[in-house]
Motif scaffolding. Structure first.
Motif, mmCIF file in Angstrom:
data_model
loop_
_atom_site.group_PDB
_atom_site.id
_atom_site.type_symbol
_atom_site.label_atom_id
_atom_site.label_comp_id
_atom_site.label_asym_id
_atom_site.label_seq_id
_atom_site.Cartn_x
_atom_site.Cartn_y
_atom_site.Cartn_z
ATOM 1 N N SER A 1 0.352 47.898 14.482
ATOM 2 C CA SER A 1 0.337 46.619 13.757
ATOM 3 C C SER A 1 1.665 45.891 13.941
ATOM 4 C CB SER A 1 0.023 46.837 12.271
ATOM 5 O OG SER A 1 1.073 47.586 11.658
ATOM 6 N N GLN A 2 2.790 46.622 14.031
ATOM 7 C CA GLN A 2 4.085 45.980 14.260
ATOM 8 C C GLN A 2 4.136 45.384 15.661
ATOM 9 O OE1 GLN A 2 7.038 48.958 13.531
ATOM 10 N NE2 GLN A 2 6.995 48.683 11.307
ATOM 11 N N GLN A 3 3.562 46.063 16.646
ATOM 12 C CA GLN A 3 3.559 45.548 18.003
ATOM 13 C C GLN A 3 2.707 44.290 18.095
ATOM 14 O OE1 GLN A 3 2.174 48.756 20.425
ATOM 15 N NE2 GLN A 3 4.141 49.878 20.345
ATOM 16 N N GLN A 4 1.613 44.256 17.333
ATOM 17 C CA GLN A 4 0.768 43.083 17.376
ATOM 18 C C GLN A 4 1.432 41.905 16.681
ATOM 19 O OE1 GLN A 4 -2.897 44.410 15.627
ATOM 20 N NE2 GLN A 4 -3.544 45.552 17.460
ATOM 21 N N GLN A 5 2.229 42.174 15.624
ATOM 22 C CA GLN A 5 2.881 41.088 14.894
ATOM 23 C C GLN A 5 3.969 40.447 15.754
ATOM 24 O OE1 GLN A 5 4.319 42.801 11.307
ATOM 25 N NE2 GLN A 5 2.300 42.873 10.317
ATOM 26 N N SER A 6 4.722 41.231 16.518
ATOM 27 C CA SER A 6 5.799 40.658 17.333
ATOM 28 C C SER A 6 5.309 40.543 18.774
ATOM 29 C CB SER A 6 7.037 41.545 17.261
ATOM 30 O OG SER A 6 6.718 42.839 17.724
ATOM 31 N N GLU B 1 6.280 38.132 20.802
ATOM 32 C CA GLU B 1 7.275 37.527 21.684
ATOM 33 C C GLU B 1 7.994 38.620 22.471
ATOM 34 O OE1 GLU B 1 11.168 36.317 19.633
ATOM 35 O OE2 GLU B 1 9.612 36.031 18.112
ATOM 36 N N PRO B 2 8.534 38.300 23.646
ATOM 37 C CA PRO B 2 9.188 39.303 24.487
ATOM 38 C C PRO B 2 10.420 39.907 23.791
ATOM 39 C CG PRO B 2 8.921 37.226 25.672
ATOM 40 C CD PRO B 2 8.470 36.999 24.271
ATOM 41 N N LEU B 3 10.752 41.110 24.185
ATOM 42 C CA LEU B 3 11.880 41.808 23.578
ATOM 43 C C LEU B 3 13.208 41.100 23.834
ATOM 44 C CD1 LEU B 3 11.030 45.550 24.275
ATOM 45 C CD2 LEU B 3 10.953 44.342 22.111
#
Length: 196
Positions: free
Chosen positions: A10-15, A17-19
């Motif tokens: 869920s955290q990966q889906q929320q962010s 934008e590129p690292l």
């Protein structure tokens, strides 16, 4: 275990934008430069770094390094002395051989070794530079005096050794003292020995 995987997804889906965009553009630094300098002075960090650098520099040059340097420098200066000896013999039509040259060079190298070791080990010290400068001026002037005023036997006995020591001192000196001693010897020759 399953809850942790779900949370990370869920955290990966929320962010999305590129690292690279998540990296801050400039570091946050609330401490002023003068405060940093004061803290470094009080901690003694700079003094510790300088002390460690000096220790590392001393460790680099051990006694064995100076011994090897003296050994490898005494060999060419021994051959230089032998070559000067042959030059003086040829000048006065004395017989010489390659065996004489080699023996003279081999005998001279151990005699030059202590002088080369001591002066090479301490050549960065001012008092050694001063002593070598005085030695260079005296030996160079005495060599010129010997060449000007002594018969062939005196020249054969003194000139090769004096020339070798003089050249060694000039090579080991820093540039300014070497030039000063050469100028002094030149002035001695021009005003003291030169005959018109």
């Amino acid at each position: 275990m399953g809850k942790k995987k779900a949370a990370s997804r869920s955290q990966q889906q929320q962010s999305k934008e590129p690292l690279i965009n998540q990296v801050p553009s400039c570091p946050v630094d609330d401490i002023p430069d003068d405060e940093k300098a004061r803290m470094m002075q009080q901690s003694g960090l700079l003094q510790q770094v300088k002390k460690r650098e000096a220790e590392l520099k001393q460790e680099e040059m051990t006694t064995s390094v100076y011994v090897w340097q003296a050994l490898f420098m005494s060999i060419p200066f021994g051959f230089l002395l032998g070559a000067f000896d042959v030059t003086v013999r040829v000048q006065y039509s004395e017989p010489w051989s390659y065996t004489d040259l080699a023996l003279r060079s081999i005998k001279a190298a151990p005699a030059l070794f202590p002088l080369i070791y001591l002066t090479n080990r301490h050549k960065s010290k001012k008092w050694v530079q001063f002593l070598m400068a005085i030695g260079s001026a005296v030996v160079g002037s005495f060599l010129l005096f010997t060449l000007q005023n002594t018969p062939s036997l005196g020249q054969m006995a003194r000139a090769p050794g004096l020339a070798t020591i003089w050249i060694y001192f000039v090579v080991q000196l820093d540039l300014v003292p070497a030039l000063v001693t050469l100028i002094l010897v030149g002035l001695y020759w021009y005003f003291g020995l030169k005959t018109e």
